[in-house]
Design a protein around this motif. Structure first.
Motif, PDB file in Angstrom:
ATOM      1  N   HIS A  44      -3.506   8.954  -1.962  1.00 35.71           N
ATOM      2  CA  HIS A  44      -4.256   9.350  -0.772  1.00 35.71           C
ATOM      3  C   HIS A  44      -3.989  10.806  -0.415  1.00 35.71           C
ATOM      4  O   HIS A  44      -4.915  11.581  -0.147  1.00 35.71           O
ATOM      5  CB  HIS A  44      -3.899   8.453   0.413  1.00 35.71           C
ATOM      6  N   ASP A  45      -2.724  11.193  -0.411  1.00 31.61           N
ATOM      7  CA  ASP A  45      -2.364  12.569  -0.064  1.00 31.61           C
ATOM      8  C   ASP A  45      -2.981  13.565  -1.040  1.00 31.61           C
ATOM      9  O   ASP A  45      -3.477  14.615  -0.636  1.00 31.61           O
ATOM     10  CB  ASP A  45      -0.842  12.738  -0.023  1.00 31.61           C
ATOM     11  N   ARG A 102       0.061   5.953  -1.016  1.00 35.69           N
ATOM     12  CA  ARG A 102       0.103   7.140  -0.164  1.00 35.69           C
ATOM     13  C   ARG A 102       0.046   8.423  -0.998  1.00 35.69           C
ATOM     14  O   ARG A 102      -0.643   9.381  -0.637  1.00 35.69           O
ATOM     15  CB  ARG A 102       1.350   7.147   0.716  1.00 35.69           C
ATOM     16  N   ALA A 103       0.738   8.457  -2.125  1.00 36.90           N
ATOM     17  CA  ALA A 103       0.731   9.651  -2.980  1.00 36.90           C
ATOM     18  C   ALA A 103      -0.684   9.952  -3.471  1.00 36.90           C
ATOM     19  O   ALA A 103      -1.102  11.116  -3.507  1.00 36.90           O
ATOM     20  CB  ALA A 103       1.678   9.464  -4.164  1.00 36.90           C
ATOM     21  N   SER A 115      -6.880  13.629  -0.545  1.00 40.75           N
ATOM     22  CA  SER A 115      -7.294  14.199   0.743  1.00 40.75           C
ATOM     23  C   SER A 115      -7.385  15.725   0.697  1.00 40.75           C
ATOM     24  O   SER A 115      -8.109  16.315   1.497  1.00 40.75           O
ATOM     25  CB  SER A 115      -6.362  13.743   1.862  1.00 40.75           C
ATOM     26  N   GLY A 137       0.769  -1.232   0.000  1.00 46.29           N
ATOM     27  CA  GLY A 137       0.000   0.000   0.000  1.00 46.29           C
ATOM     28  C   GLY A 137       0.802   1.286   0.000  1.00 46.29           C
ATOM     29  O   GLY A 137       0.257   2.355  -0.266  1.00 46.29           O
ATOM     30  N   GLU A 138       2.084   1.204   0.264  1.00 42.10           N
ATOM     31  CA  GLU A 138       2.895   2.429   0.376  1.00 42.10           C
ATOM     32  C   GLU A 138       2.802   3.337  -0.857  1.00 42.10           C
ATOM     33  O   GLU A 138       2.630   4.540  -0.706  1.00 42.10           O
ATOM     34  CB  GLU A 138       4.349   2.082   0.689  1.00 42.10           C
TER      35      GLU A 138
END
Length: 117
Positions: free
Chosen positions: A82-83, A79-80, A86, A75-76
């Motif tokens: 998701h960021d 993160r981009a 968000s 999942g790492e």
């Protein structure tokens, strides 16, 4: 402007619906290629092609056990995404709150009309 390669980053890799489906399946845990083929109802070469792209951007990792390959989600790289997404959460929340208000008003109006009949 030339389109970015699907292996450039997680954004491009997850733009394809079948790859998102694979990630959804792997979110529940490690699966073999055969399991993915069966769950998706598509041919093995297509699944393997998508797994290669996901592997190249680091979204999945592979473990070999004899002749079988098992894939799991990493999942790492998400993160981009998701960021970035968000940043829009406040806008979405305001719009959903406004929609809730409109729906409540409509329900009140509907209920009010029903009582007077």
């Amino acid at each position: 402007m030339a389109r970015a390669a699907t292996t450039a980053d997680a954004f491009n890799a997850v733009a394809e619906p079948r790859r998102r489906e694979i990630l959804d399946l792997l979110a529940a845990g490690e699966r073999s290629v055969g399991d993915l083929v069966e769950a998706m109802g598509v041919v093995q070469p297509l699944v393997s092609k998508h797994l290669r792209v996901l592997r190249e951007v680091g979204l999945v990792e592979v473990r070999e056990d004899g002749r079988q390959r098992f894939y799991r989600l990493n999942g790492e790289p998400l993160r981009a995404i998701h960021d970035w997404v968000s940043k829009y959460e406040t806008t979405w929340s305001k719009r959903f709150d406004a929609l809730d208000d409109v729906l409540a008003e409509l329900k009140e109006a509907e209920t009010g009309h029903g009582d007077g009949d």
